[in-house]
Design a protein around this motif. Sequence first.
Motif, PDB file in Angstrom:
ATOM      1  N   VAL A  20       0.849  -1.276  -0.011  1.00 38.79           N
ATOM      2  CA  VAL A  20       0.088  -0.081  -0.172  1.00 38.79           C
ATOM      3  C   VAL A  20       0.838   1.320  -0.154  1.00 38.79           C
ATOM      4  N   THR A  21       1.963   1.117   0.742  1.00 39.01           N
ATOM      5  CA  THR A  21       2.583   2.392   0.752  1.00 39.01           C
ATOM      6  C   THR A  21       3.419   2.717  -0.589  1.00 39.01           C
ATOM      7  N   ASP A  22       3.921   1.599  -1.032  1.00 34.59           N
ATOM      8  CA  ASP A  22       4.394   1.809  -2.653  1.00 34.59           C
ATOM      9  C   ASP A  22       3.352   2.275  -3.666  1.00 34.59           C
ATOM     10  N   GLY A  57      -2.237   4.807   4.887  1.00 36.60           N
ATOM     11  CA  GLY A  57      -1.955   3.370   4.770  1.00 36.60           C
ATOM     12  C   GLY A  57      -2.474   2.548   6.328  1.00 36.60           C
ATOM     13  N   GLU A  58      -1.712   3.190   7.356  1.00 31.48           N
ATOM     14  CA  GLU A  58      -1.990   2.646   8.631  1.00 31.48           C
ATOM     15  C   GLU A  58      -3.001   2.713   9.296  1.00 31.48           C
ATOM     16  N   GLN A  59      -3.869   3.897   8.859  1.00 26.47           N
ATOM     17  CA  GLN A  59      -5.153   4.280   9.533  1.00 26.47           C
ATOM     18  C   GLN A  59      -6.129   2.946   8.827  1.00 26.47           C
ATOM     19  N   GLY A  76       9.637   1.925   6.348  1.00 23.45           N
ATOM     20  CA  GLY A  76       9.987   0.769   7.832  1.00 23.45           C
ATOM     21  C   GLY A  76       9.880   1.454   9.002  1.00 23.45           C
ATOM     22  N   GLY A  77       9.186   2.703   9.144  1.00 28.66           N
ATOM     23  CA  GLY A  77       9.204   3.269  10.432  1.00 28.66           C
ATOM     24  C   GLY A  77       8.098   2.724  11.488  1.00 28.66           C
ATOM     25  N   SER A  78       7.472   2.025  10.940  1.00 28.48           N
ATOM     26  CA  SER A  78       6.513   1.313  12.035  1.00 28.48           C
ATOM     27  C   SER A  78       7.324   0.667  13.321  1.00 28.48           C
ATOM     28  N   ASP A  79       8.439   0.092  12.890  1.00 24.07           N
ATOM     29  CA  ASP A  79       9.395  -0.742  13.932  1.00 24.07           C
ATOM     30  C   ASP A  79       9.673   0.477  14.789  1.00 24.07           C
TER      31      ASP A  79
HETATM   32  N1  ASP Z   1       4.026   1.430   5.737  1.00 22.64           N
HETATM   33  C1  ASP Z   1       5.173   1.881   5.883  1.00 22.64           C
HETATM   34  C2  ASP Z   1       6.418   1.281   4.698  1.00 22.64           C
HETATM   35  O1  ASP Z   1       6.034   0.627   4.137  1.00 22.64           O
HETATM   36  C3  ASP Z   1       5.911   1.758   7.156  1.00 22.64           C
HETATM   37  C4  ASP Z   1       6.210   0.245   7.609  1.00 22.64           C
HETATM   38  O2  ASP Z   1       5.753  -0.535   7.203  1.00 22.64           O
HETATM   39  O3  ASP Z   1       7.029   0.163   8.515  1.00 22.64           O
HETATM   40  O4  ASP Z   1       7.511   1.905   4.822  1.00 22.64           O
END
Ligand code: ASP
Length: 420
Positions: A46-48, A73-75, A151-154
């Motif tokens: 989704v983010t892409d 996306g996260e919502q 990758g910021g959700s980590d």
């Molecule tokens: N959705 C964001 C991404 O794809 C954040 C994550 O997945 O950590 O980078």
Amino acid sequence: MSLIVQKFGGTSVGNTDKIKAVAERVLKYKQQGHQMVVVLSAMSGVTDQLTGYAKAVQKVPALREMDMLLSTGEQVTISLFTMALKEVGYDAISLLGDQVSITTDEMHTRARIKKIDTELIRKHLDEGKIVTVAGFQGVTVDGDITTLGRGGSDTTAVALAAALKADACEIFTDVNGVYTTDPNICKAARKIDRISYDEMLELASLGAKVLDIRSVGFAKRYKVPLHVRSTFTETEGTWVVEEEKIMESMLVSGVTYNKKEARITIKNVPDQPGIAAKIFLPISDAGIVVDMIIQNTTTGDMTDMTFTVIKSDYDRAMVLLEKLVKEIGAECVTGSEDIAKISIVGVGMRNHSGIASTMFHILSKEGINILMISTSEIKVSCIVEEKYTELAVRALHEAFALDKANLPIEEKEPVPSNEE
Ligand code: ASP
Ligand code: ADP
Ligand code: MG
């Protein structure tokens, strides 16, 4: 009763069935009596997809608007996940970054977390709810939505675990833990049971995307026990811990690759004092991070300057440099996005010689040309053409025997340091 923060990545919540399966998994912990905070990513892809939409509309998308877009996306996942919990009769609530509030700086698309309020989360936890927080997003003091970088959700998860003084932070993903290299491109990759914060920092910074580098920084600073494991199995994963808790000491502990950088060359730059500052100051003012830099003196008083930037910054950097090239009297600027950085990492390298030359030898044996090199005391990195990525990773993994568990560092005389 423990407080546990669990984060599930994009592939773990890739469709509604997977979201329901994650809800069941989280419920098991809740039923054991734990307080649960769950951080979710956007569904995989989704983010892409959102990034693609933005580029179709504006060549270099406005960063504030990009955050407005990407944070959606996260919502989607947190609301669906909360519905899945409610459907089976559990009380839960979803919260966005600004509702929590996760305050960041103003650096859109790569914001840094400055402060997290835990009051609202604690209130809901005390009422017995499972609290679900959108990963990857925050808010500035002026109320603008920000995102933390890919990758910021980590990072959201570990920062929340630190702020809440959680008993553990578990990062659930699509592999069983942290491996000696990406298990999806090298079958011989071996799962590491325990790894130090420092080695994990290095692996993450060099491309092992299984953990976002900033999340490891938070974990180290606040001593958050971090467990990386699979969403799809019950297997114990990898614990990221302090160095003294590691028994196994490897000469090289991992091989990484990073396809996210692009190479830029400015041709025939006047070789004068201050020229590097003239080039790199505007770049850093624009928030563009430069990684490797090579300056080679060519003919007479002219030189070429080659460096790498993150691919997502490439278009912005080129627009900026095309203007700058004229101002500084250079010939032109060229670039390539078809490159990869291959690195070997290991704290055991500190006192051993010959590691870099072995790496160069292995790459040359495979016919792979090295375009740029950089080294530090615990890593060696080479830029190569992107098409050689998998070949290089597999050859190096084999050459350094990373598939063998508990291979001790060979006893050798330490290499004398130049400073001594
Ligand atoms: N959705 C964001 C991404 O794809 C954040 C994550 O997945 O950590 O980078
Ligand atoms: P998530 O969507 O769960 O955040 P990511 O795709 O960001 O997952 O990270 C998991 C991926 O990281 C794995 O599928 C794997 O391909 C990749 N990866 C790269 N290097 C490593 C490594 N050293 N150990 C484990 N996984 C790695
Ligand atoms: Mg990730």
